[in-house]
Design an enzyme around this catalytic site. Structure first.
Site, PDB file in Angstrom:
ATOM      1  N   PRO A 114       5.998  -3.186  -7.329  1.00  0.00           N
ATOM      2  CA  PRO A 114       6.277  -4.828  -7.394  1.00  0.00           C
ATOM      3  C   PRO A 114       5.151  -5.525  -7.695  1.00  0.00           C
ATOM      4  O   PRO A 114       3.812  -5.121  -7.292  1.00  0.00           O
ATOM      5  CB  PRO A 114       6.506  -4.846  -5.718  1.00  0.00           C
ATOM      6  CG  PRO A 114       6.119  -3.577  -5.135  1.00  0.00           C
ATOM      7  CD  PRO A 114       5.553  -2.517  -6.053  1.00  0.00           C
ATOM      8  N   GLU A 115       5.201  -6.384  -8.239  1.00  0.00           N
ATOM      9  CA  GLU A 115       4.237  -7.560  -8.637  1.00  0.00           C
ATOM     10  C   GLU A 115       4.685  -8.863  -7.723  1.00  0.00           C
ATOM     11  O   GLU A 115       5.447  -8.980  -7.237  1.00  0.00           O
ATOM     12  CB  GLU A 115       4.134  -7.798 -10.187  1.00  0.00           C
ATOM     13  CG  GLU A 115       3.779  -6.658 -10.565  1.00  0.00           C
ATOM     14  CD  GLU A 115       3.758  -6.736 -12.314  1.00  0.00           C
ATOM     15  OE1 GLU A 115       3.124  -7.673 -12.609  1.00  0.00           O
ATOM     16  OE2 GLU A 115       4.266  -5.913 -12.976  1.00  0.00           O
ATOM     17  N   LYS A 161       0.260  -9.491  -3.993  1.00  0.00           N
ATOM     18  CA  LYS A 161       1.045  -8.693  -3.781  1.00  0.00           C
ATOM     19  C   LYS A 161       0.904  -8.169  -2.340  1.00  0.00           C
ATOM     20  O   LYS A 161       1.731  -7.037  -1.856  1.00  0.00           O
ATOM     21  CB  LYS A 161       0.821  -7.369  -4.585  1.00  0.00           C
ATOM     22  CG  LYS A 161       0.683  -7.622  -6.324  1.00  0.00           C
ATOM     23  CD  LYS A 161       0.369  -6.750  -6.931  1.00  0.00           C
ATOM     24  CE  LYS A 161      -0.117  -7.045  -8.428  1.00  0.00           C
ATOM     25  NZ  LYS A 161      -0.785  -6.063  -9.161  1.00  0.00           N
ATOM     26  N   ARG A 197       6.573   6.773  -3.116  1.00  0.00           N
ATOM     27  CA  ARG A 197       5.374   7.637  -3.342  1.00  0.00           C
ATOM     28  C   ARG A 197       4.390   7.573  -2.284  1.00  0.00           C
ATOM     29  O   ARG A 197       3.103   7.950  -2.690  1.00  0.00           O
ATOM     30  CB  ARG A 197       4.801   7.020  -4.815  1.00  0.00           C
ATOM     31  CG  ARG A 197       5.565   7.259  -5.992  1.00  0.00           C
ATOM     32  CD  ARG A 197       5.386   6.428  -7.169  1.00  0.00           C
ATOM     33  NE  ARG A 197       4.132   7.339  -7.832  1.00  0.00           N
ATOM     34  CZ  ARG A 197       3.518   6.876  -8.951  1.00  0.00           C
ATOM     35  NH1 ARG A 197       3.919   5.917  -9.585  1.00  0.00           N
ATOM     36  NH2 ARG A 197       2.468   7.525  -9.349  1.00  0.00           N
ATOM     37  N   ARG A 249      -2.684   3.713 -17.970  1.00  0.00           N
ATOM     38  CA  ARG A 249      -1.343   3.417 -17.893  1.00  0.00           C
ATOM     39  C   ARG A 249      -0.727   2.962 -19.318  1.00  0.00           C
ATOM     40  O   ARG A 249      -1.425   3.275 -20.163  1.00  0.00           O
ATOM     41  CB  ARG A 249      -0.998   2.076 -16.972  1.00  0.00           C
ATOM     42  CG  ARG A 249      -2.185   1.101 -17.180  1.00  0.00           C
ATOM     43  CD  ARG A 249      -2.600   0.586 -15.536  1.00  0.00           C
ATOM     44  NE  ARG A 249      -1.507   0.213 -14.963  1.00  0.00           N
ATOM     45  CZ  ARG A 249      -1.373  -0.782 -13.832  1.00  0.00           C
ATOM     46  NH1 ARG A 249      -2.561  -1.235 -13.548  1.00  0.00           N
ATOM     47  NH2 ARG A 249      -0.172  -1.036 -13.111  1.00  0.00           N
TER      48      ARG A 249
END
Length: 311
Positions: A2-3, A61, A121, A299
DNA sequence: ATGGACACCTGTGGGC
DNA sequence: TGCCCACAGGTGTCCA
């Protein structure tokens, strides 16, 4: 995952139910979800049960719930990491998979509700932390004696921040965000522009999706030196970031799998507006050149090799 | 100050 | 069907 837009969607879903609510119980199913809490599980529970939640606040965030407390202002601080969700359920609602912590509360209107912290996670976390004055407290900003000086509708929360998040800069949707200052600092950075956009100490809330989207919109390559941007170009980029974040908030965030859901477990629909992120091999909506994905900083970076040339 | 590598984790999907 | 690898919206720390 999520941003800012996803976290804001969660914040605005929690606020009407949790502001003013009182915590009645805490169940910790996964101790690792409390890894940022300074004490043990018992301490976490003791600090929460019986306390009233005053508001639901977000910066970048990070999301936190200031708690009514005598003396030092404190808050329950949450971060969703890559896969966190905060769901609001009635107590009889079917169990949600991967639930790590359940906080039971009674809302102002007397209804029982469960706040379920779900996190595949376990990069996200919940913790109790002190609230301290933010470094750049806005006009009229002050440090209160205690949270009792505030109420749920107060705008003053913008000038307090959990100690553990004190290094997080204001985000572009913050009333006290200063574009001028950020542009100035950005242009002094001796680093690639995407790295700068993701630097939460410069501006917060931008992650991999929205960085790629803003760079695409402004036709900038991710490795373009931040210091090489003209004041106008830096301003244009910041405008792109802000507009994209705003539209994504209106769309309820981006969901392309089961990992992002609002407090009711529903997906957002900004995905349909993505131009670069996750579009590897698909034609650039501007020029038709296939979007490329580069490995970058452990990434991915998605960009149009024609529109976004390194200069 | 910068950046790279890595640690923290689980789950899914693709290729063979 | 199983196995292995790559990959996923983040953050923090340690080391050149």
């Amino acid at each position: 995952m999520p941003e800012l837009p996803e976290v804001e969607t969660v914040r605005s879903g929690l606020a009407p139910v949790l502001a003013g609510a009182t915590v009645t119980g805490v169940e910790v199913l996964e101790p690792r979800s409390l890894k940022r809490h300074p004490g043990d599980i018992t301490d976490f529970k003791n600090q929460l049960v019986g306390r009233q939640i005053l508001a639901v606040v977000r910066r970048g965030k990070f999301l936190w719930l200031p708690l009514a407390a005598e003396g030092t202002p404190i808050a329950l601080v949450g971060h969703l990491g890559m896969s966190g969700q905060m769901l609001l359920r009635t107590p009889d609602f079917a169990p949600d998979k991967l639930t790590r912590v359940i906080i039971s509360a009674r809302s102002l209107s007397g209804e029982s509700v469960e706040f379920r912290f779900v996190d595949q996670r376990i990069f996200g976390s919940l913790a109790i932390d002190l609230l301290v004055p933010t470094m750049d407290a806005g006009p009229g900003g002050f440090a209160p004696e205690s949270n009792a000086a505030f109420d749920a509708r107060s705008q003053q929360w913008s000038n307090l921040i959990p100690q553990s998040a004190a290094h997080i800069a204001r985000d572009p949707l913050d009333d006290n965000f200063s574009s001028r200052t950020v542009i100035e600092r950005l242009r002094k950075k001796n680093t690639g522009i995407k790295r700068a956009l993701l630097d939460q100490g410069l501006l917060s809330g931008v992650g991999n999706i929205y960085a790629d989207e803003a760079l695409w919109r402004s036709r900038l390559h991710y490795d373009q030196q931040a210091s090489s941007l003209s004041k106008a170009k830096a301003g244009e980029l910041l405008e792109s970031v802000t507009e994209i974040l705003r539209s994504a908030v209106l769309a309820g965030g981006t969901s392309f799998d089961e990992q992002y859901k609002n407090v009711n477990g529903e997906s957002g629909y900004f995905e349909v507006s993505l131009n670069a992120y996750g579009m590897t091999g698909r034609p650039c909506p501007r020029c038709g050149t296939p979007i490329k994905r580069d490995s970058w900083a452990n990434r991915g970076s998605h960009f149009c090799p024609l529109c976004q040339k390194l200069r």
